[in-house]
Design an enzyme around this catalytic site. Sequence first.
Site, PDB file in Angstrom:
ATOM      1  N   HIS A   1       0.774  -1.240   0.000  1.00  0.00           N
ATOM      2  CA  HIS A   1       0.000   0.000   0.000  1.00  0.00           C
ATOM      3  C   HIS A   1       0.807   1.293   0.000  1.00  0.00           C
ATOM      4  O   HIS A   1       0.253   2.370  -0.243  1.00  0.00           O
ATOM      5  CB  HIS A   1      -0.948   0.001   1.209  1.00  0.00           C
ATOM      6  CG  HIS A   1      -2.300   0.561   0.925  1.00  0.00           C
ATOM      7  ND1 HIS A   1      -2.491   1.674   0.112  1.00  0.00           N
ATOM      8  CD2 HIS A   1      -3.547   0.191   1.326  1.00  0.00           C
ATOM      9  CE1 HIS A   1      -3.784   1.951   0.051  1.00  0.00           C
ATOM     10  NE2 HIS A   1      -4.447   1.064   0.763  1.00  0.00           N
TER      11      HIS A   1
ATOM     12  N   TYR B   1     -13.370   4.882  10.505  1.00  0.00           N
ATOM     13  CA  TYR B   1     -12.572   5.440   9.408  1.00  0.00           C
ATOM     14  C   TYR B   1     -13.166   4.970   8.090  1.00  0.00           C
ATOM     15  O   TYR B   1     -13.439   3.789   7.924  1.00  0.00           O
ATOM     16  CB  TYR B   1     -11.148   4.902   9.561  1.00  0.00           C
ATOM     17  CG  TYR B   1     -10.109   5.349   8.550  1.00  0.00           C
ATOM     18  CD1 TYR B   1      -9.094   6.226   8.921  1.00  0.00           C
ATOM     19  CD2 TYR B   1     -10.099   4.857   7.240  1.00  0.00           C
ATOM     20  CE1 TYR B   1      -8.103   6.619   8.018  1.00  0.00           C
ATOM     21  CE2 TYR B   1      -9.119   5.242   6.326  1.00  0.00           C
ATOM     22  CZ  TYR B   1      -8.118   6.122   6.726  1.00  0.00           C
ATOM     23  OH  TYR B   1      -7.140   6.506   5.836  1.00  0.00           O
TER      24      TYR B   1
ATOM     25  N   SER C   1     -12.196   5.468   3.987  1.00  0.00           N
ATOM     26  CA  SER C   1     -11.202   6.021   3.087  1.00  0.00           C
ATOM     27  C   SER C   1     -11.877   6.725   1.910  1.00  0.00           C
ATOM     28  O   SER C   1     -12.859   6.238   1.374  1.00  0.00           O
ATOM     29  CB  SER C   1     -10.341   4.847   2.605  1.00  0.00           C
ATOM     30  OG  SER C   1      -9.457   5.297   1.642  1.00  0.00           O
TER      31      SER C   1
ATOM     32  N   THR D   1      -5.286  10.014   0.001  1.00  0.00           N
ATOM     33  CA  THR D   1      -6.640   9.765   0.516  1.00  0.00           C
ATOM     34  C   THR D   1      -6.925  10.775   1.623  1.00  0.00           C
ATOM     35  O   THR D   1      -6.012  11.396   2.157  1.00  0.00           O
ATOM     36  CB  THR D   1      -6.770   8.348   1.129  1.00  0.00           C
ATOM     37  OG1 THR D   1      -5.782   8.208   2.154  1.00  0.00           O
ATOM     38  CG2 THR D   1      -6.612   7.273   0.083  1.00  0.00           C
TER      39      THR D   1
END
Length: 608
Positions: free
Chosen positions: A322, A436, A438, A449
């Site tokens: 990532h 959370y 994204s 992001t």
Amino acid sequence: RLPVPKLEDTITRYLNAQKPLLNDDQFRKTEELARAFEKGIGRELHEQLVAQDNQNKHTSYITGPWFDMYLKAREPVVLNFNAFMSFNPDPKSEYNDQLIRATNMTVSAIRFMKTFRAGYLEPEVFHLNPEKSDTEIFKKIIRFVPSSVSWFGAYMVNAYPLDMSQYFRLFNSTRLPKINRDELYTDEKAKHLLVLRNGNFYVFDVVDRDGNMLKPSEIQAHLKYILSDDSPAPAFPLGYLTSENRDTWALLRKNLLENGNEEALQKVDSAMFCLSLDDFPIKDFVHLSHTMLHGDAANRWYDKSFNLIITKDGTAGINFEHSWGDGVAVLRFQNEVFKDSTKTPAISPQSQPASVDSSRAVQKLDFKLNDALKAGITKAKQKFDATVESLSLNMIQFQEGGKELLKQKKVSPDAVAQLAFQMAFLRQYDQTVATYESCSTAAFKHGRTETIRPASVHTKKCSEAFVKELSKHSTEELQNLIAECSKYHGRLTKEAAMGQGFDRHLFSLRYLALSKGLALPDFYQDQAYARLNHNIISTSTLVSPAVQLGGFGPVVSDGFGVGYQVQDDWIGCNVSSYPARNGKEFLQCIYKSLEDIFNVLKGKKIGS
């Protein structure tokens, strides 16, 4: 360019996100700290950040800090950072043979890479009004507008070109473990593919010295040769090292290099991508998730920008690292590969592999291991196996409605899914926790992001009405509460997509303070700040014709990782958890919440 939000807006948004998580006394204290920060050190840091941003117009203010956040993290990348997206099966079932699909997808991936590098890949554009802008005539006109002003022409018809600066890291790239901070490495000159099967490593060239792709029948021949190789699995599979703590792996890698493995590792690191061929079929969706999210570390190289995984029955997926990029870049690649390999496959079930000498073209990599390396691999395997053993993956498909019905009722589909998660957690654990979601900021140069904070005073009020006080509310009141949540969530989503969230801004100010050697401001030492960033419910969504399902691990040990998709007439959820939480029960509560929300929207009275 990605805007730096106004400090006062950031503080207001931060306090709005804290409100549902704190009692009155806690909130008062957090508000005092936030206001003091806004007037004092926060203001100074903000001004420095703005000045720094003005001097670096070639990038965005989040780029440096965000790369650092990922690359300095010392936890293993697998389960902590890497995510997966699995492909839908090929609509023509006979094309789901492992060799055929591996060949077709490899060819499509190389075609994508060549198109991208030649500058011919169609730009990624977000069309707010596709009837006007997603047309041949618009493409023809915009093509002749100089690039310095073409984005403005696109804005005029509500089309937003998206940043594609991450794409070059898709190929020939890997994350190299280094002490304290890893490095991203790319070698665009490398011409070979890395194939893993049964823990063994193979490489062969897929483009020639002029950059032309090998014939598909030759790629098919080489993959067939690898699939029929009966070499035993190595006693010490190297892949496990990429599942280790990054500092531990960095030291072991140094040892590998000093032990005469430099050339073999160079081949692994520079390979176009990693194709992992698994020797078993997929049993069900849970098995699919486990296979694509972590699988057997012997047959993965988690540091590569991505692993294309294809199992015995032709089920395919991507596991991606990532730090280099976000889901949007990988999704574009996946969409193109799926479309190309299914609509115009390079080979068919009738195709014969080329009669080439694969034993010469394919090189099996051998690694020289000393006792320290063997011990390192054994330890990595024990740790990996224990972590995977403790991971639960569960999923549901809610079939009683989806996007179409929600849009008819004028509520946001994403808001309803997020409301269901809040309601479910309240039902299961009787609390509202840091959540959370994204959101891509690719509409900006070098955007990454931003965080949407779905837990709000609105979702809390609505969840409590459904879970605790059902008898006190009429159906109409409940409908109004859902509408409130939808409106507020829509606002948060729009703000985040326009770079007007608060998380990245506060993150960058904290990063700046630490990089200047300042004492960490009191604001960041507030327990409430730490709690808000301990994301118990971490969520991410995507919908694509190429993708069957996606998922990722929980970001904290007592959390849930929720991958979800809202389709036209159903909603799917894939939840990961560790023993501290019960994912199966959470999903049952999500199902119940969705059922209640849909019934209320349809005007039905619901019972508790």
